[in-house]
Write a protein that holds these residues in place. Structure first.
Motif, mmCIF file in Angstrom:
data_model
loop_
_atom_site.group_PDB
_atom_site.id
_atom_site.type_symbol
_atom_site.label_atom_id
_atom_site.label_comp_id
_atom_site.label_asym_id
_atom_site.label_seq_id
_atom_site.Cartn_x
_atom_site.Cartn_y
_atom_site.Cartn_z
ATOM 1 N N UNK A 69 48.058 31.415 40.846
ATOM 2 C CA UNK A 69 49.413 30.735 41.833
ATOM 3 C C UNK A 69 50.919 29.774 40.990
ATOM 4 N N UNK A 70 49.300 29.032 40.386
ATOM 5 C CA UNK A 70 50.387 28.569 39.198
ATOM 6 C C UNK A 70 51.249 28.936 37.734
ATOM 7 N N UNK A 71 50.323 29.911 37.502
ATOM 8 C CA UNK A 71 50.500 30.695 36.078
ATOM 9 C C UNK A 71 51.951 31.381 36.688
ATOM 10 N N UNK A 72 51.590 31.743 37.828
ATOM 11 C CA UNK A 72 52.842 32.787 38.307
ATOM 12 C C UNK A 72 53.679 32.028 38.395
ATOM 13 N N UNK A 73 53.759 31.258 38.959
ATOM 14 C CA UNK A 73 54.884 30.205 39.547
ATOM 15 C C UNK A 73 54.788 30.299 41.019
ATOM 16 N N UNK A 74 53.943 30.769 41.827
ATOM 17 C CA UNK A 74 54.414 30.875 43.154
ATOM 18 C C UNK A 74 53.610 29.644 44.214
ATOM 19 N N UNK A 75 54.847 29.460 44.955
ATOM 20 C CA UNK A 75 54.416 27.980 45.471
ATOM 21 C C UNK A 75 53.695 27.877 46.388
ATOM 22 N N UNK A 76 52.419 26.685 47.230
ATOM 23 C CA UNK A 76 51.242 26.753 47.494
ATOM 24 C C UNK A 76 51.893 27.113 49.492
ATOM 25 N N UNK A 77 51.754 27.673 49.787
ATOM 26 C CA UNK A 77 52.016 26.974 51.524
ATOM 27 C C UNK A 77 51.756 26.016 51.966
ATOM 28 N N UNK A 78 52.835 25.596 52.603
ATOM 29 C CA UNK A 78 52.392 23.860 52.501
ATOM 30 C C UNK A 78 51.949 23.316 53.511
ATOM 31 N N UNK A 79 51.194 23.839 54.313
ATOM 32 C CA UNK A 79 50.453 23.262 54.944
ATOM 33 C C UNK A 79 48.760 23.395 55.351
ATOM 34 N N UNK A 80 48.813 24.071 53.802
ATOM 35 C CA UNK A 80 47.226 24.964 53.633
ATOM 36 C C UNK A 80 47.231 24.119 53.074
ATOM 37 N N UNK A 81 47.840 23.195 51.815
ATOM 38 C CA UNK A 81 47.781 22.260 50.995
ATOM 39 C C UNK A 81 46.684 20.900 51.732
ATOM 40 N N UNK A 82 46.727 20.695 52.463
ATOM 41 C CA UNK A 82 45.905 19.591 52.993
ATOM 42 C C UNK A 82 45.088 19.923 54.302
ATOM 43 N N UNK A 83 44.813 20.955 55.125
ATOM 44 C CA UNK A 83 44.421 21.361 56.224
ATOM 45 C C UNK A 83 42.936 22.373 55.625
#
Length: 1134
Positions: A739-753
């Motif tokens: 995702x980082x290479x393709x420039x896709x954003x990370x879903x917000x909530x998933x980051x922490x939960x």
């Protein structure tokens, strides 16, 4: 076209304008547009030489009525756009028209202003001016018969404003400020006219944003006068008072930009040589500006930040009592603005409604808010530089309030546990904002105030409150830890609080929501633990002297934690060991530190050098089995039989890395000598240091290289086949990396939960990826750390060739990139020149030869794919897979070209600066048009060393010149400006084959074909082609043959250029002129953007010159044509 036909056509078109269209309110806008464009096309071909009365005719037309006046406005606007803004006509015609426009500008401006004034006055009389409207209890009704008339006047007013906007940008400032700034006064007045306010604000914005001489801009200060300020403020209040209506919101944004631009003019004029005083209405201006900073719209709030920063930075204004009085208000506003609310999908704040206008998704808003917050941090620090105490006092109050406030988790529960905050919970959002605020202002206070002025007692009181605060919520605990770090500098005044701080941090290192839970930890929990570890490292790095007296206590704490193998992750264990190593650097005693490091690393050494581990590390099959990658797992979430084995390997690698990275000799030479760290001097007189960790680390090096070799061999097809069913994709990239290479954003909530790795497959992928990177980080850090002890290891080059560079054919691009970046590049940068021949050349030679072959094949596949793209490929998701592969090839190419540049061209100091790695997927780097390569771009010693070997020299040259036509603009531009010419210059003195010379030159021309549409690349490539042609054409006639094959080349011009080039006596023309001629010659091979490739060229013939040609009076020409200077006398002839 014969003259009579032209006259006939012109008369008919003017007739259409006069009476061929419907009424202004009824006619379609596209008809008006086309009609005005037809007139503009005639003007572009005939005015002023063949149609001197054009302006008079337009004036006459406009007297017929509103319909005609509007069309005249359209004509004047389109003309300005074509001639000045877009410059879509030949130079000579453009110059004629623009000069004639400029000569008539006074008339044109007075015509535009009169039209605007008359129509606005008529409109206001019919509708009732706003002032009168407010006075009446019931709005004055417009007579129904008058309604269309009023609308027509309004339409003309809008058209006049739009046309003015097309001229204000470029006409002389004197026209804008004529008649005591009548235009500006009028625009301010119109800000309160609902139908015309957006156009008026647009014009005002363009006027106020003008650059140019400060003297010319002085009249703009009239906008700080009472009248203008009153109109601007009342317009803002009215627009805002009517709630959220899109039209009003757009107007508010424009008005906000006007105030920002006014602030910029104020900062430029006050204190400059133009003797402008601080305006009397500065207070009023600041109040209105603050109103935008406290507006519910997050976008408006963010728009004001740059101007606040400029005001707080300004030498004179920043001392003004009015601005100083604003600081508490600004900081108070920031306390609200730092709270992350306003997500477009939510309704928990007034900002949400505005965000729905400004942002497409929550991810968009999130990205915007993060940069807005960073910007605010910058401005808050500037404000606190002027008034550090106020900021600290506010931070203290907010921190106390937050510590006492009950936790409100909001409607959404966190998946981490019942009753815990999610990232949207009201409590966390407040904690998060407060933490950012306190961090910004406290750090600035320590930088600004003298030691004796620091409010130590208040700081220590806050620290105690934070240390005594207990919470089981990971998100809030993370904020608490940041506050501990922010307040830590106070401990330097009261060292007795250090044990309490350490104990707080150590408790957080082993934080769990549910003790002894078997479920995988969520990212929020992991973040807390990692946060605590990095706080300890940071403390030991920045305040080692303070922590040194407590070293034993710290050491015992760590030993106790390490004794339980399951308590900490490997990364956490190693972070704590790194902290200990950092403090041990303060022993400043080689023997004592060496003994300590031996003791610290003995568990690692025992494990790493054990027979079993040696077997596992040197045999791919045994390795796969040991880490459990050959199993089939029934429950991929909970079951992980070989987890412990993997963690043992990770622990060893992390520890070696931590020690190599952190163990160092004292910075001052005297201390190093006294401590026994210096063992002699180089021939140059530089001291030779020894690192206390060297002996320990070198003992472990063989097995480390064995592990790297094994890891490379895992990618052999027969090894991949041995991976278990669950782990078939264990060597693939993690989704996060993709995702980082393709420039896709990370879903917000998933980051922490979510758990860090959701399944055992992800955990295995993470293990392989981190292990691979860390092994190379060790090798990259080993040079700077152990210096000559490392470079003189027996046969190091061949050891590298037999480990790191084994089986490269099967290693995927995403693994090769980090190897080049974190191992090869640091090794090159830190290696002393005496080891070039023995270590670097034998290693880099084969590497560059291989990389050239690999990249050529990859790009060939990509170019074939783009030719055959219509053929279908069977894959789950072929498009994104191809995009990923292509993007990886691009990133690898940049990495390789960067490495070659570092080896061959960059100076060692500049290397870091030149080659900061572009973030993954970051293609938006601005194309710089600075094309001349740095004058110091000579080959480095290492470059010369590599270029002596014929095969390496060939590989480097071919890679550099072939890469110019690969489809990666960034790589092409860097290679062209930094690498190509220095490499070629090195071999110019030798006997180059004619075929080679034509190949290099053709390579540059192919690059122009591929990248010519990008200005930055095109300028750099033209410069390079010019350099090559000029340097080599006298020796190689073949280059002319290449030039003759360029499409559309003019043979006579080429002959002329060539004869001048070959006859040095004729080479009088300045370099720039020669380069421009050359660029015209090769224009046929410069690629065009897709939009221009099939455009039908419109040819507009030049008319007889307006201005009689005098003998060369252009100073530059005289100077350029006579470089010896005899032409200078011509400048002074009467």
């Amino acid at each position: 076209m014969p003259r009579l036909e032209k006259v006939y056509l012109k008369n008919n078109v003017m007739g259409l304008i006069s009476n061929g269209t419907q009424n202004i309110l009824e006619e379609e806008s596209h008809i008006k547009d086309v009609l005005s464009r037809i007139v503009v096309e005639m003007i572009k071909r005939e005015w002023p030489q063949h149609w001197p009365d054009m302006l008079k005719e337009l004036d006459t037309l406009s007297k017929q009525g509103e319909t005609q006046t509007e069309l005249v406005m359209f004509i004047l606007l389109r003309l300005a756009e074509d001639v000045v803004t877009f410059q879509t006509l030949p130079t000579q015609r453009r110059r004629d028209i623009q000069q004639t426009l400029t000569q008539n500008m006074e008339k044109i401006f007075s015509f535009l202003l009169t039209t605007l004034q008359q129509n606005v006055n008529k409109y206001r009389r019919m509708v009732g001016a706003p002032q009168e409207r407010d006075a009446l209890t019931t709005p004055q009704k417009t007579d129904l018969a008058q309604e269309p008339k009023a609308q027509a006047n309004c339409r003309v007013g809008i058209a006049a404003l739009n046309t003015l906007a097309g001229y204000i940008d470029w006409v002389a400032m004197s026209h804008i400020t004529a008649d005591n700034c009548k235009l500006l006064e009028m625009l301010c007045l119109l800000l309160n006219e609902p139908e015309l306010q957006v156009g008026a604000a647009e014009c005002l914005l363009i006027a106020v944003s003008r650059k140019g001489k400060l003297e010319d801009r002085k009249p703009l200060m009239v906008l700080f006068g009472d009248v203008a300020m009153h109109y601007i403020l009342s317009a803002a209040q009215t627009a805002d008072g009517e709630g959220l209506v899109e039209k009003h919101y757009v107007f508010l944004k424009r008005l906000c930009q006007v105030l920002c631009a006014l602030g910029s003019q104020l900062c430029a004029l006050v204190g400059s040589d133009s003797d402008v005083d601080t305006p009397a209405n500065l207070g009023k201006y600041l109040d209105s500006f603050l109103a935008f900073t406290t507006h519910p719209s997050q976008f408006l709030r963010s728009s004001t930040q740059i101007t606040w920063g400029a005001l707080f930075r300004h030498e004179i204004l920043s001392r003004d009592p009015l601005l100083l009085a604003m600081i508490p208000k600004y900081l108070r506003a920031s306390m609200t603005n730092l709270v992350k609310v306003g997500f477009p999908s939510k309704t928990d704040s007034p900002s949400c409604e505005y965000s729905r206008f400004d942002f497409d998704s929550d991810e968009d808003f999130n990205a915007f808010f993060n940069s807005f917050r960073a910007q605010q941090g910058e401005v808050m620090r500037m404000a606190c530089r002027l008034d550090p105490r106020t900021g600290f006092q506010m931070a203290g109050e907010w921190l106390k309030y937050q510590l006492a406030a009950p936790v409100d988790i909001g409607p959404m529960n966190s998946k981490t546990g019942e009753g815990l905050c999610s990232i949207f919970s009201p409590s966390f959002v407040q904690w998060d904002a407060m933490t950012f605020f306190s961090e910004s202002v406290i750090s600035q206070m320590f930088r600004t105030l003298d030691k004796e002025e620091i409010p130590v007692n208040d700081g220590i009181e806050l620290l105690q409150l934070v240390l005594n605060f207990e919470t089981k919520d990971p998100l809030i605990l993370s904020c608490v830890l940041t506050n501990v770090s922010a307040l830590f500098p106070f401990v330097t005044y009261r060292p007795e609080y250090l044990p309490q701080v350490l104990s707080k941090l150590f408790t957080a290192v082993t934080f769990e929501v549910i003790e002894e839970s078997k479920a995988p930890r969520t990212r929020a929990v992991k973040n807390v633990r990692r946060h605590a570890c990095s706080s300890i490292i940071k403390m030991c790095r920045d305040y080692p002297q303070l922590v040194l007296p407590n070293f034993e206590m710290l050491y015992n704490h760590v030993k106790q934690l390490l004794s339980n193998e399951l308590l900490l992750t490997q990364m956490e264990k190693c972070a704590l060991m790194e902290a200990l190593v950092l403090i041990s650097n303060q022993f400043k005693d080689y023997q004592r530190q060496k003994v300590f490091l031996e003791e610290l690393m003995s568990p690692v050494a025992n494990l790493w050098l054990s027979e079993e581990m040696q077997r596992v590390l040197s045999d791919p099959e045994a390795f796969i089995s040991y880490v459990g990658a050959d199993n089939k797992i029934a429950d991929p979430v909970l079951e992980d039989p070989s987890g412990l084995n993997r963690s043992r390997i990770s622990f060893c690698v992390y520890t070696i890395l931590g020690v190599v990275k952190r163990a160092r000799w004292p910075t001052t030479l005297e201390e190093a000598k006294a401590g026994g760290f210096v063992i002699g001097c180089m021939p140059s007189g530089n001291p030779i240091y020894r690192n206390p960790c060297t002996e320990q680390v070198l003992k472990l090096l063989d097995n480390l290289l064995a592990l790297i070799r094994t890891h490379n061999n895992l990618y052999m097809p027969e090894m991949v086949a041995k991976l278990g069913e669950t782990f078939a994709k264990a060597l693939d990239m993690l989704e996060v990396e993709k995702n980082a290479i393709l420039g896709l954003p990370q879903p917000l909530l998933e980051l922490y939960d979510s758990p860090v790795y959701k399944t055992i497959l992800e955990r295995m992928q993470g293990f392989f990826c981190t292990l691979y990177d860390n092994c190379f980080h060790i090798l990259g850090n080993a040079g700077p750390s152990m210096q000559q002890d490392f470079y003189t290891v027996d046969g190091l080059a061949s050891q590298f060739l037999n480990s790191a560079f084994v089986n490269l054919n099967n290693i995927p691009d995403y693994r090769l990139r980090p190897m080049l970046r974190v191992f090869v590049k640091p090794l090159v940068l830190s290696c002393p020149s005496e080891h070039y021949e023995t270590l670097l050349c034998p290693m880099l030679g084969p590497l560059f030869t291989y990389l050239h072959m690999r990249l050529s094949q990859k790009w060939q596949v990509i170019s074939q794919r783009s030719i055959l793209c219509e053929e279908d490929t069977a894959d789950d998701n072929p498009e994104s897979q191809e995009m990923l592969e292509e993007q990886l090839v691009r990133l690898l190419t940049r990495e390789v070209m960067d490495l070659i540049t570092v080896c061959c061209v960059s100076k060692k100091g500049a290397a870091e600066h030149n080659s900061s790695a572009v973030a993954d997927g970051d293609d938006d780097e601005m194309m710089s048009t600075d094309v001349t390569p740095p004058s110091s771009a000579e080959l480095t010693e290492l470059g010369k060393c590599l270029m002596k070997q014929e095969d390496v020299c060939t590989a480097l040259l071919i890679t550099a010149y072939r890469s110019l036509s690969w489809k990666d603009t960034l790589s092409c531009q860097r290679t062209t400006t930094q690498l190509c010419w220095p490499l070629l210059k090195q071999v110019l003195t030798g006997n180059l084959l004619p075929d080679a010379v034509t190949w290099f030159f053709t390579g540059v021309l192919k690059g122009l074909q591929t990248h010519g549409q990008h200005d930055g690349c095109m300028a750099a490539l033209v410069h390079l082609a010019f350099q090559i042609y000029e340097a080599l054409r006298p020796r190689y006639a073949e280059l002319k043959a290449v030039m003759e094959q360029i499409p559309e080349i003019q043979k006579e011009s080429l002959e002329q250029f060539d004869s001048k080039l070959l006859n040095p006596t004729l080479l009088k023309v300045a370099d720039k002129r020669r380069k421009d001629n050359f660029k015209r010659l090769i224009a046929g091979c410069i690629g065009k953007p897709l939009g221009e490739q099939f455009r039908k060229e419109v040819h507009i013939r030049n008319l007889p010159s307006l201005f009689k040609k005098v003998k060369p009076s252009l100073e530059t020409d005289v100077l350029e044509n006579n470089e010896d200077g005899e032409g200078l006398t011509a400048l002074f002839e009467p």
